[in-house]
Design a protein around this motif. Sequence first.
Motif, mmCIF file in Angstrom:
data_model
loop_
_atom_site.group_PDB
_atom_site.id
_atom_site.type_symbol
_atom_site.label_atom_id
_atom_site.label_comp_id
_atom_site.label_asym_id
_atom_site.label_seq_id
_atom_site.Cartn_x
_atom_site.Cartn_y
_atom_site.Cartn_z
ATOM 1 N N LEU A 10 -84.163 -90.357 -68.594
ATOM 2 C CA LEU A 10 -82.898 -89.639 -68.528
ATOM 3 C C LEU A 10 -82.934 -88.511 -67.511
ATOM 4 N N ARG A 11 -84.083 -87.900 -67.345
ATOM 5 C CA ARG A 11 -84.178 -86.804 -66.375
ATOM 6 C C ARG A 11 -83.947 -87.305 -64.953
ATOM 7 N N LYS A 12 -84.226 -88.580 -64.723
ATOM 8 C CA LYS A 12 -83.971 -89.161 -63.409
ATOM 9 C C LYS A 12 -82.553 -89.726 -63.305
ATOM 10 N N SER A 13 -82.101 -90.424 -64.357
ATOM 11 C CA SER A 13 -80.790 -91.070 -64.308
ATOM 12 C C SER A 13 -79.641 -90.103 -64.563
ATOM 13 N N HIS A 14 -79.882 -89.046 -65.370
ATOM 14 C CA HIS A 14 -78.838 -88.063 -65.677
ATOM 15 C C HIS A 14 -79.380 -86.649 -65.440
ATOM 16 N N PRO A 15 -79.711 -86.306 -64.206
ATOM 17 C CA PRO A 15 -80.314 -84.983 -63.954
ATOM 18 C C PRO A 15 -79.367 -83.816 -64.195
ATOM 19 N N ASP A 16 -78.040 -84.066 -64.151
ATOM 20 C CA ASP A 16 -77.073 -82.973 -64.265
ATOM 21 C C ASP A 16 -76.579 -82.748 -65.686
ATOM 22 N N ILE A 17 -77.054 -83.536 -66.641
ATOM 23 C CA ILE A 17 -76.587 -83.374 -68.005
ATOM 24 C C ILE A 17 -77.056 -82.025 -68.573
ATOM 25 N N LEU A 18 -76.201 -81.386 -69.357
ATOM 26 C CA LEU A 18 -76.529 -80.087 -69.923
ATOM 27 C C LEU A 18 -77.680 -80.210 -70.905
ATOM 28 N N ARG A 19 -78.734 -79.418 -70.690
ATOM 29 C CA ARG A 19 -79.911 -79.430 -71.564
ATOM 30 C C ARG A 19 -80.183 -77.996 -72.045
ATOM 31 N N PRO A 20 -79.627 -77.611 -73.188
ATOM 32 C CA PRO A 20 -79.901 -76.265 -73.710
ATOM 33 C C PRO A 20 -81.374 -76.021 -74.027
ATOM 34 N N PHE A 21 -82.124 -77.096 -74.201
ATOM 35 C CA PHE A 21 -83.577 -76.990 -74.391
ATOM 36 C C PHE A 21 -84.230 -78.067 -73.538
ATOM 37 N N ARG A 22 -85.346 -77.714 -72.915
ATOM 38 C CA ARG A 22 -86.046 -78.674 -72.054
ATOM 39 C C ARG A 22 -87.526 -78.679 -72.417
ATOM 40 N N ALA A 23 -88.037 -79.851 -72.804
ATOM 41 C CA ALA A 23 -89.442 -79.986 -73.184
ATOM 42 C C ALA A 23 -90.339 -79.834 -71.957
ATOM 43 N N TRP A 24 -91.464 -79.175 -72.144
ATOM 44 C CA TRP A 24 -92.460 -78.997 -71.091
ATOM 45 C C TRP A 24 -93.064 -80.353 -70.747
ATOM 46 N N LEU A 25 -93.147 -80.687 -69.462
ATOM 47 C CA LEU A 25 -93.560 -82.016 -69.035
ATOM 48 C C LEU A 25 -94.951 -82.419 -69.555
ATOM 49 N N PRO A 26 -95.985 -81.550 -69.498
ATOM 50 C CA PRO A 26 -97.284 -81.954 -70.066
ATOM 51 C C PRO A 26 -97.205 -82.316 -71.548
ATOM 52 N N VAL A 27 -96.296 -81.657 -72.280
ATOM 53 C CA VAL A 27 -96.107 -81.972 -73.696
ATOM 54 C C VAL A 27 -95.538 -83.380 -73.857
ATOM 55 N N VAL A 28 -94.625 -83.763 -72.988
ATOM 56 C CA VAL A 28 -94.048 -85.111 -73.037
ATOM 57 C C VAL A 28 -95.132 -86.165 -72.825
ATOM 58 N N TRP A 29 -96.000 -85.940 -71.836
ATOM 59 C CA TRP A 29 -97.071 -86.912 -71.570
ATOM 60 C C TRP A 29 -98.089 -86.945 -72.708
ATOM 61 N N LEU A 30 -98.375 -85.796 -73.299
ATOM 62 C CA LEU A 30 -99.286 -85.774 -74.446
ATOM 63 C C LEU A 30 -98.700 -86.554 -75.610
ATOM 64 N N ARG A 31 -97.397 -86.407 -75.820
ATOM 65 C CA ARG A 31 -96.720 -87.146 -76.890
ATOM 66 C C ARG A 31 -96.807 -88.651 -76.652
ATOM 67 N N ILE A 32 -96.673 -89.080 -75.407
ATOM 68 C CA ILE A 32 -96.803 -90.505 -75.089
ATOM 69 C C ILE A 32 -98.205 -90.994 -75.448
ATOM 70 N N GLY A 33 -99.215 -90.198 -75.103
ATOM 71 C CA GLY A 33 -100.588 -90.577 -75.437
ATOM 72 C C GLY A 33 -100.821 -90.674 -76.930
ATOM 73 N N VAL A 34 -100.255 -89.745 -77.697
ATOM 74 C CA VAL A 34 -100.405 -89.787 -79.156
ATOM 75 C C VAL A 34 -99.751 -91.038 -79.732
ATOM 76 N N CYS A 35 -98.557 -91.368 -79.246
ATOM 77 C CA CYS A 35 -97.863 -92.575 -79.730
ATOM 78 C C CYS A 35 -98.679 -93.834 -79.441
#
Length: 540
Positions: free
Chosen positions: A435-460
């Motif tokens: 979504l960050r690539k396909s909808h970069p302009d969408i309003l995001r009142p909160f944005r997850a830290w990118l390393p956290v996103v990758w860590l979450r992928i590894g945990v899954c």
Amino acid sequence: MSLNEQEPLLSKISTGEPESHVIDDGLSDPVPSRNIDDDVLPETATYGRNLGWSGAYIVVISRVIGSGIFATPGSITKSVGSIGISLLLWVAGAVLAACGLSISLEYGCMLPRSGGEKVYLEFTYRHPRFLASTLVAVQAVLLGFTASNCIVFGRYTVYAFYGHDATDFAQKLVAASLMTVITVIHGSHVKTGIAIQNAFGWVKVVLVVSMGFAGLYVILFRPTATDLPASERQAFSWDDLWEGSNWSWGIISTAVFKVSYSYAGLHNINNVLNEVKDPVRTLKSVGPIALLTACIFYLLVNIAYFAVIPLQEIKDSGELVAALFFDRLFGNSIGKTVLPLAIAVSAAGNVMVVTFASARVNQEIARQGFLPYASLFSSSRPFNTPLGGLIVHYIPSILVITLPPLGDVYAFILDVEGYPGQFFALATTVGLLKLRKSHPDILRPFRAWLPVVWLRIGVCLALIAAPFVPPKGGKGDVSFFYATYAIVGIMIILFAVGYWYVYFVALPWWNGHRIEEETDVLEDGTSITKLVKVKNIEVS
């Protein structure tokens, strides 16, 4: 409506003002829009926004704190060997839980409406068309049950009054009665159900905090017992904290998974955002505070166990560490009643908030047209409650509670329930990057830290692979193949894909039609989507 127009809409939703989604051609009555892009718009449930900050907090914390803190610390300490590692793992579990929470926070603030992962998957994965909705619907119908904590409630309630003489039938009867009573309460009066689940939640919080402070009292005011044998001393010096530590990665990883399950449910409020007052602001504070308090509660309770019970007894306790704790505090007779009732209250609170949230998700699935009798299950009539969603949740729950025997088969069903959820968690996390690539302009009142996103992928990925790692000795805790539940979970996902292909691809191609969506409004004001067959027009 463009994505750039979302900000004023979010300000409206923060005051609880319903937003009407309409397409008005000036010639007919306004028709609500159910286009997938409109999922970014706020929407109020027909029964209103009845959850304030404290109610939202209970929906989360009562889902997170179940029976795990009463059962798992003994086995975790035994496997890692020391108090120090055990306490570190509860902190590590909170860190991993924060990764998942950050994903749900970004999605929830971006798409502030009920449905949770159902909304996020549909919005993110538009193609193949209808596949994401089908996967969510199949999981809701086949795996949408709440059985484990009902059984825990039945087991410990009956034990508190009848001891070990309780039969399986009695336990199942009490468990089924709890599920029935909760369904009736939530299905007949929304505010009464919220009030009762809030009461259960606060009782649970007070119970856990009291256990923690009991341990601190013992540490601060108990005289030093230097004359006791080493096995009877509670060790809190730095050297004693790490004595016997086992730093094996295999042992540590297994223990981390056990701890992580005790933090599951932080995204529960995302399922009911249509009923939350000031949803974006509430979501941004409730989740982190619930995680922080849960971590503090878990550390306090573990410290209490270590302060009151000798370390070797904790290691030998298995799932009965809380029983030893209450026994030493209140004595054998009172402890045998206090502990079971405490666990029963915790389990009942968990069932209430899970049922509350699951009913809303089921109603959203029906509104999208992916359940039979969708109009019936989407409606809030006759009590202005999500009664249809509650019925969809109640039927599989009762079947799982009453039909399988307590033991291996029951534990197997519960494992099957949770395993496909790891694929959904992985899909939403990867989808966030998409979504960050396909909808970069969408309003995001909160944005997850990118390393956290990758860590979450590894945990899954680790949790998906974990069932296929042979346990010690090649045999797990059940009498059949240790990875059977994972295989069945994967088969359910494949069944959903097959159903989607037949209904939305093969049959339309064979019969010369296509599936389209039509919007309708029920008598109670609920807007729904109907899936209709439209004959293809041949052009000569």
